[in-house]
Write a protein that holds these residues in place. Sequence first.
Motif, PDB file in Angstrom:
ATOM      1  N   ASP A  77      -5.539   5.244 -11.446  1.00 26.23           N
ATOM      2  CA  ASP A  77      -4.395   5.962 -10.874  1.00 26.23           C
ATOM      3  C   ASP A  77      -3.709   6.702 -12.023  1.00 26.23           C
ATOM      4  OD1 ASP A  77      -2.914   5.533  -7.919  1.00 26.23           O
ATOM      5  OD2 ASP A  77      -1.626   6.409  -9.460  1.00 26.23           O
ATOM      6  N   PHE A  78      -2.987   7.780 -11.712  1.00 27.99           N
ATOM      7  CA  PHE A  78      -2.293   8.468 -12.827  1.00 27.99           C
ATOM      8  C   PHE A  78      -0.873   7.948 -13.021  1.00 27.99           C
ATOM      9  CE2 PHE A  78      -0.473  12.676 -10.809  1.00 27.99           C
ATOM     10  CZ  PHE A  78       0.108  11.956  -9.780  1.00 27.99           C
ATOM     11  N   LEU A  79      -0.497   6.915 -12.264  1.00 21.66           N
ATOM     12  CA  LEU A  79       0.829   6.314 -12.455  1.00 21.66           C
ATOM     13  C   LEU A  79       0.685   4.897 -13.007  1.00 21.66           C
ATOM     14  CD1 LEU A  79       2.662   7.531  -9.222  1.00 21.66           C
ATOM     15  CD2 LEU A  79       2.800   8.493 -11.537  1.00 21.66           C
TER      16      LEU A  79
ATOM     17  N   ALA B 183      -5.438   7.595 -15.463  1.00 21.34           N
ATOM     18  CA  ALA B 183      -6.102   8.883 -15.685  1.00 21.34           C
ATOM     19  C   ALA B 183      -5.968   9.737 -14.435  1.00 21.34           C
ATOM     20  CB  ALA B 183      -7.588   8.660 -15.987  1.00 21.34           C
ATOM     21  N   SER B 184      -6.167  11.039 -14.634  1.00 18.53           N
ATOM     22  CA  SER B 184      -6.163  11.940 -13.488  1.00 18.53           C
ATOM     23  C   SER B 184      -7.519  11.902 -12.797  1.00 18.53           C
ATOM     24  CB  SER B 184      -5.873  13.372 -13.937  1.00 18.53           C
ATOM     25  OG  SER B 184      -6.167  14.248 -12.858  1.00 18.53           O
ATOM     26  N   MET B 185      -7.500  11.886 -11.480  1.00 18.05           N
ATOM     27  CA  MET B 185      -8.750  11.890 -10.719  1.00 18.05           C
ATOM     28  C   MET B 185      -9.526  13.191 -10.928  1.00 18.05           C
ATOM     29  SD  MET B 185      -7.515  12.482  -6.776  1.00 18.05           S
ATOM     30  CE  MET B 185      -6.418  11.082  -6.676  1.00 18.05           C
TER      31      MET B 185
ATOM     32  N   ARG C 174       0.850  -1.191   0.000  1.00 17.51           N
ATOM     33  CA  ARG C 174       0.000   0.000   0.000  1.00 17.51           C
ATOM     34  C   ARG C 174       0.887   1.243   0.000  1.00 17.51           C
ATOM     35  NH1 ARG C 174      -4.153   0.390   2.674  1.00 17.51           N
ATOM     36  NH2 ARG C 174      -4.612  -1.784   2.968  1.00 17.51           N
ATOM     37  N   GLN C 175       0.301   2.340  -0.464  1.00 14.66           N
ATOM     38  CA  GLN C 175       1.062   3.585  -0.552  1.00 14.66           C
ATOM     39  C   GLN C 175       0.560   4.626   0.452  1.00 14.66           C
ATOM     40  OE1 GLN C 175      -0.032   1.920  -3.507  1.00 14.66           O
ATOM     41  NE2 GLN C 175       2.001   1.016  -3.414  1.00 14.66           N
TER      42      GLN C 175
ATOM     43  N   GLU D  86      -9.063   5.366  -1.086  1.00 14.24           N
ATOM     44  CA  GLU D  86      -8.324   5.336   0.186  1.00 14.24           C
ATOM     45  C   GLU D  86      -7.047   6.167   0.057  1.00 14.24           C
ATOM     46  OE1 GLU D  86      -7.868   1.521   2.082  1.00 14.24           O
ATOM     47  OE2 GLU D  86      -9.930   0.910   1.601  1.00 14.24           O
ATOM     48  N   GLY D  87      -6.950   7.172   0.927  1.00 20.60           N
ATOM     49  CA  GLY D  87      -5.706   7.956   1.034  1.00 20.60           C
ATOM     50  C   GLY D  87      -5.322   8.677  -0.233  1.00 20.60           C
TER      51      GLY D  87
ATOM     52  N   PHE E 242       2.231   1.914 -11.063  1.00 21.39           N
ATOM     53  CA  PHE E 242       1.453   1.311  -9.975  1.00 21.39           C
ATOM     54  C   PHE E 242       0.389   0.375 -10.546  1.00 21.39           C
ATOM     55  CE2 PHE E 242       2.108   4.994  -6.657  1.00 21.39           C
ATOM     56  CZ  PHE E 242       3.432   4.632  -6.541  1.00 21.39           C
TER      57      PHE E 242
ATOM     58  N   GLY F 160      -3.339   3.229  -6.379  1.00 23.74           N
ATOM     59  CA  GLY F 160      -1.956   2.795  -6.160  1.00 23.74           C
ATOM     60  C   GLY F 160      -1.750   1.384  -6.675  1.00 23.74           C
TER      61      GLY F 160
ATOM     62  N   GLY G 138      -7.389   6.578  -7.277  1.00 22.67           N
ATOM     63  CA  GLY G 138      -6.108   6.731  -6.578  1.00 22.67           C
ATOM     64  C   GLY G 138      -5.739   5.416  -5.923  1.00 22.67           C
TER      65      GLY G 138
ATOM     66  N   ASN H 267      -5.221  14.639  -3.066  1.00 26.64           N
ATOM     67  CA  ASN H 267      -4.492  15.129  -4.241  1.00 26.64           C
ATOM     68  C   ASN H 267      -5.290  16.168  -5.029  1.00 26.64           C
ATOM     69  OD1 ASN H 267      -1.852  13.625  -4.411  1.00 26.64           O
ATOM     70  ND2 ASN H 267      -3.280  11.911  -4.140  1.00 26.64           N
TER      71      ASN H 267
HETATM   72  N1  SAM Z   1      -5.126   3.947  -2.407  1.00 24.42           N
HETATM   73  C1  SAM Z   1      -3.756   3.499  -2.350  1.00 24.42           C
HETATM   74  C2  SAM Z   1      -3.449   2.960  -0.981  1.00 24.42           C
HETATM   75  O1  SAM Z   1      -4.185   3.259  -0.029  1.00 24.42           O
HETATM   76  O2  SAM Z   1      -2.453   2.229  -0.847  1.00 24.42           O
HETATM   77  C3  SAM Z   1      -2.765   4.605  -2.734  1.00 24.42           C
HETATM   78  C4  SAM Z   1      -2.730   5.805  -1.818  1.00 24.42           C
HETATM   79  S1  SAM Z   1      -1.408   6.934  -2.258  1.00 24.42           S
HETATM   80  C5  SAM Z   1      -1.213   7.866  -0.777  1.00 24.42           C
HETATM   81  C6  SAM Z   1      -2.210   8.100  -3.359  1.00 24.42           C
HETATM   82  C7  SAM Z   1      -2.381   7.576  -4.772  1.00 24.42           C
HETATM   83  O3  SAM Z   1      -3.031   8.579  -5.564  1.00 24.42           O
HETATM   84  C8  SAM Z   1      -1.090   7.242  -5.483  1.00 24.42           C
HETATM   85  O4  SAM Z   1      -1.181   5.956  -6.029  1.00 24.42           O
HETATM   86  C9  SAM Z   1      -0.959   8.291  -6.566  1.00 24.42           C
HETATM   87  O5  SAM Z   1      -0.301   7.831  -7.726  1.00 24.42           O
HETATM   88  C10 SAM Z   1      -2.410   8.618  -6.839  1.00 24.42           C
HETATM   89  N2  SAM Z   1      -2.614   9.968  -7.385  1.00 24.42           N
HETATM   90  C11 SAM Z   1      -2.063  11.130  -6.961  1.00 24.42           C
HETATM   91  N3  SAM Z   1      -2.533  12.163  -7.688  1.00 24.42           N
HETATM   92  C12 SAM Z   1      -3.403  11.633  -8.589  1.00 24.42           C
HETATM   93  C13 SAM Z   1      -4.205  12.181  -9.618  1.00 24.42           C
HETATM   94  N4  SAM Z   1      -4.225  13.505  -9.852  1.00 24.42           N
HETATM   95  N5  SAM Z   1      -4.976  11.362 -10.345  1.00 24.42           N
HETATM   96  C14 SAM Z   1      -4.973  10.018 -10.120  1.00 24.42           C
HETATM   97  N6  SAM Z   1      -4.222   9.432  -9.162  1.00 24.42           N
HETATM   98  C15 SAM Z   1      -3.444  10.228  -8.402  1.00 24.42           C
END
Ligand code: SAM
Length: 250
Positions: A68-70, A95-97, A16-17, A113-114, A73, A48, A46, A118
């Motif tokens: 997720d935008f990465l 994609a971007s959230m 998890r991130q 979650e978490g 992951f 991860g 998001g 962003n």
């Molecule tokens: N939900 C996962 C967890 O609980 O392990 C990941 C939480 S991590 C703190 C935040 C996640 O949001 C990351 O994977 C990051 O790549 C993604 N993220 C950040 N900005 C974003 C955006 N604008 N659009 C989509 N994903 C995004």
Amino acid sequence: MDDIRLLIDLFKGKLRQGPGGEAETVMAVELAGIDRGVPLAIADIGCGTGASTLALASLLNAHITAVDFLQDFLDVLESRAQSVGVADRIDTLCASMEDLPFVAEAFDVIWSEGAIYNMGFQKGVADWRNYLKPGGLLVVSELTWLTGTRPAEIQRYWDSIYPEIDLASAKIRMLEQSGYAPLGYFALPEQCWRENYYHPLQTGFGDFLERNGSSGGALAVVEEQQREIALYERYKSYYGYGVYIARRVG
Ligand code: SAM
């Protein structure tokens, strides 16, 4: 290596991130009153490397769009989904959230979650409401003050990183004002931060620095994480992650 590549390198091998836990994902499913047999369309925003996505795919009769935008992951999430036999229930979407390609009212449940920080809680809950069917459920975890007052050091720290941090009462009010009926709230227990998130992260610092030649950028990333962990140990009674469960009304 630029900062984002360093962060991907540090986090992509982790389960998890951010803070969370499988038992707490189950607790949120129960508080939301989700029927485990009913077919559902879920977006996990998001996601991860997929801690919550994989838990939901195993627990529910759901098709999950994991966003997720990465891509790095999402690649890990896909291979984890294959290895636990739930890949056919998950689609990934890079994609971007803040700019999701969904049609209105596409989902029964939006899970996050978490990650909503962003784009900010207020904007996130308002935007994502459009993608929920009327009566659909939002389950989102968000950094939250646990007490009405707190020491100046931790107030300054989180104000500088995430000025939208607030009390659960304020977050719940925001949900009420954004077209939701709140159904439940709980604070993640400490083990979701320490055992599930910070400890695995800390055990990877040495290898991370070695892989990256202890560059200035890599050292700065580790120092920043260590600062956050030290502040958590000192001030964990004052803040945490709140899990908010709400139903779209109207
Ligand atoms: N939900 C996962 C967890 O609980 O392990 C990941 C939480 S991590 C703190 C935040 C996640 O949001 C990351 O994977 C990051 O790549 C993604 N993220 C950040 N900005 C974003 C955006 N604008 N659009 C989509 N994903 C995004």
